[in-house]
Design an enzyme around this catalytic site. Structure first.
Site, short mmCIF file in Angstrom:
data_model
loop_
_atom_site.label_atom_id
_atom_site.label_comp_id
_atom_site.label_asym_id
_atom_site.label_seq_id
_atom_site.Cartn_x
_atom_site.Cartn_y
_atom_site.Cartn_z
N SER A 72 8.48 -6.72 3.87
CA SER A 72 8.40 -7.96 3.09
C SER A 72 9.59 -8.82 3.47
CB SER A 72 8.48 -7.65 1.60
OG SER A 72 8.64 -8.85 0.85
N LYS B 236 12.14 -2.62 0.51
CA LYS B 236 11.64 -3.25 1.73
C LYS B 236 12.73 -3.38 2.79
CE LYS B 236 7.34 -3.67 0.44
NZ LYS B 236 6.25 -2.98 1.12
N TYR C 130 12.47 -3.57 -5.56
CA TYR C 130 11.50 -3.93 -4.52
C TYR C 130 12.23 -4.40 -3.27
CZ TYR C 130 7.50 -6.15 -2.24
OH TYR C 130 6.52 -6.51 -1.33
N1 LIG Z 1 1.22 -9.82 -1.86
C1 LIG Z 1 2.41 -10.24 -1.49
O1 LIG Z 1 2.87 -11.33 -1.85
C2 LIG Z 1 3.24 -9.39 -0.58
C3 LIG Z 1 4.38 -9.96 -0.02
C4 LIG Z 1 5.16 -9.20 0.81
C5 LIG Z 1 4.82 -7.89 1.09
N2 LIG Z 1 3.72 -7.36 0.52
C6 LIG Z 1 3.41 -5.96 0.82
O2 LIG Z 1 2.15 -5.87 1.41
C7 LIG Z 1 1.55 -4.63 1.08
C8 LIG Z 1 0.16 -4.85 0.52
O3 LIG Z 1 0.25 -5.70 -0.60
P1 LIG Z 1 -1.04 -6.31 -1.31
O4 LIG Z 1 -0.64 -7.62 -1.83
O5 LIG Z 1 -2.21 -6.20 -0.42
O6 LIG Z 1 -1.15 -5.31 -2.55
P2 LIG Z 1 -2.43 -4.75 -3.30
O7 LIG Z 1 -1.92 -4.23 -4.59
O8 LIG Z 1 -3.54 -5.72 -3.31
O9 LIG Z 1 -2.87 -3.52 -2.37
C9 LIG Z 1 -2.07 -2.39 -2.26
C10 LIG Z 1 -2.94 -1.18 -1.99
O10 LIG Z 1 -2.06 -0.06 -1.90
C11 LIG Z 1 -2.62 1.01 -2.65
N3 LIG Z 1 -1.57 1.89 -3.14
C12 LIG Z 1 -0.62 1.62 -4.07
N4 LIG Z 1 0.13 2.70 -4.28
C13 LIG Z 1 -0.32 3.67 -3.45
C14 LIG Z 1 0.06 5.01 -3.20
N5 LIG Z 1 1.05 5.59 -3.87
N6 LIG Z 1 -0.62 5.69 -2.26
C15 LIG Z 1 -1.64 5.14 -1.60
N7 LIG Z 1 -2.07 3.89 -1.82
C16 LIG Z 1 -1.41 3.16 -2.72
C17 LIG Z 1 -3.36 0.34 -3.81
O11 LIG Z 1 -4.34 1.18 -4.37
C18 LIG Z 1 -3.93 -0.89 -3.13
O12 LIG Z 1 -5.21 -0.64 -2.61
C19 LIG Z 1 2.50 -3.95 0.09
O13 LIG Z 1 3.30 -3.02 0.81
C20 LIG Z 1 3.34 -5.09 -0.43
O14 LIG Z 1 4.61 -4.69 -0.85
C21 LIG Z 1 2.91 -8.09 -0.30
#
Ligand SMILES: NC(=O)c1ccc[n+]([C@@H]2O[C@H](COP(=O)([O-])OP(=O)(O)OC[C@H]3O[C@@H](n4cnc5c(N)ncnc54)[C@H](O)[C@@H]3O)[C@@H](O)[C@H]2O)c1
Length: 367
Positions: free
Chosen positions: A258, A277, A273
């Site tokens: 992130s 990251k 968080y």
């Molecule tokens: N959405 C944002 O703004 C954003 C920004 C920067 C980074 N990210 C990163 O991108 C990645 C995906 O984010 P997203 O927005 O698609 O989130 P999301 O919540 O839509 O999807 C995350 C997925 O991870 C799965 N998950 C969570 N904990 C788990 C575990 N312990 N074991 C296995 N699966 C697990 C969930 O079931 C879900 O399907 C994450 O690592 C998040 O930190 C997201």
């Protein structure tokens, strides 16, 4: 005289520098030839203003008989002329069209390298959100098989069935929590048995806690987040990396970190968080250095604010306005905005790229 005065200024500046000795400053000073080169370009920069009245153009066009013809002309330059800026188009195409082998064989070499043709790809967190869309992109870019690892049974099953139905590709879902090393090892071995050793891991599983002050952060919550985001990245990389090594296969590991691993978000407080990251980014770099000898590349994608379920929390609505106002592109990222980068990092087009952390944030980190 001028040179003497310049030398005097350098000497008096050197005297003001407490830790630099005078010989060191002298050694760093430019030679006469270097100074001349610098002052020459400086003089021109001030006086030279480029204002052409026309742009010469040459256009080469293949004609139907195979002979190339060329045309030469000039475009007049009108001062102050501007092209109107159109509104950005919003495209929503939910179809998944896998790259067919016969199309791949006809593609130029550069585009072939930018595909993931024939690769076995494991995507954690692929049940929804960014991971799910990266899985679709890999299916379109030629993957041989896609395997979704996710802790959410219902969403995972649904996502795998949908992707298989839309793409016709072999797609599996394995209910795996990325904190569980033994379950991961068993599932990765199952991937090897089903499809062969994985070529690519995209680790997108992750959670976020925000608006929690460090002074009141529950240590159990802190540990849980680090366990999923950071230890999960390690356990997944270790299991998939071992499978690649055992098969003697080159591989690509893409860790979703992130921008919060490089900057501190505003205005919400989310130290855990951010730390998780930052850990993922530094872990990815360390792994890249260690595993280059096995031809396994490791890179991070660092998204900015993305419009996914992770952020679709009513409590964040007011903050989203601030996030947008701090983003040059004035929007949150779309759920498929990581797709191109993911495919590129998974593909052989990025074969000299390892240990990189690519920020993809609409410009947020520019300010
Ligand atoms: N959405 C944002 O703004 C954003 C920004 C920067 C980074 N990210 C990163 O991108 C990645 C995906 O984010 P997203 O927005 O698609 O989130 P999301 O919540 O839509 O999807 C995350 C997925 O991870 C799965 N998950 C969570 N904990 C788990 C575990 N312990 N074991 C296995 N699966 C697990 C969930 O079931 C879900 O399907 C994450 O690592 C998040 O930190 C997201």
């Amino acid at each position: 005289m001028v040179a003497a005065a310049r030398t005097m200024r350098m000497v008096s500046r050197a005297a003001a520098l407490p830790r630099l000795s005078l010989p060191a400053v002298r050694a760093a000073a430019p030679s006469v030839a270097q100074r001349a080169a610098f002052s020459t370009s400086g003089r021109y920069r001030k006086s030279e203003v480029i204002k052409e009245t026309e742009v010469p153009v040459t256009v080469y066009t293949p004609d139907p008989k195979g002979a190339a013809s060329s045309e030469h002309f000039s475009i007049p330059v009108q001062p102050g002329s501007q092209v109107p800026v159109p509104e950005p188009a919003v495209e929503e195409d939910e179809n998944v069209n896998p790259l067919e082998e016969k199309v791949y064989n006809q593609m130029p070499r550069t585009l072939q390298k930018m595909s993931v043709m024939g690769k076995v790809i494991i995507i954690t967190g692929g049940a929804r959100g960014l991971g799910n869309h990266m899985a679709r992109a890999c299916a379109e870019a030629g993957a041989k098989a896609i395997v979704i690892f996710d802790a959410n049974q219902d969403l995972g099953d649904e996502a795998a069935a949908e992707l298989h139905h839309k793409s016709g590709l072999p797609v599996s879902f394995m209910k795996v929590d990325v904190r569980d090393g033994n379950a991961i090892n068993a599932a990765v071995q199952n991937v090897v048995d089903l499809y062969g050793a994985p070529d690519v891991l995209v680790n997108s599983a992750g959670i976020a806690d925000s608006n929690i002050k460090a002074e009141t952060y529950d240590p159990a919550m802190f540990r849980r987040l680090i366990d999923i985001n950071l230890t999960g990245s390690f356990l997944m990389s270790q299991a998939v990396g071992r499978a690649m090594m055992a098969a003697g296969k080159p591989g690509s590991i893409v860790l979703v970190a992130s921008m919060s691993g490089s900057i501190v978000n505003y205005p919400q407080e989310q130290s855990c968080y951010n730390a998780s990251k930052a850990g993922v980014i530094q872990f990815g770099k360390s792994l890249a250095a260690e595993w280059a000898k096995y031809n396994i590349r490791v890179n991070c994608i660092s998204p900015g604010y993305m419009d996914t379920a992770l952020n679709k929390v009513p409590a964040l609505d007011a903050q989203k306005k601030i996030w947008k106002s701090l983003t040059p592109q004035a929007r949150l990222g779309a759920v498929d905005d990581l797709n191109g980068l993911c495919v590129f990092l998974a593909s052989d087009a990025s074969s000299f790229m390892t240990g990189s952390n690519v920020i993809i944030d609409g410009g947020y980190t520019l300010y």
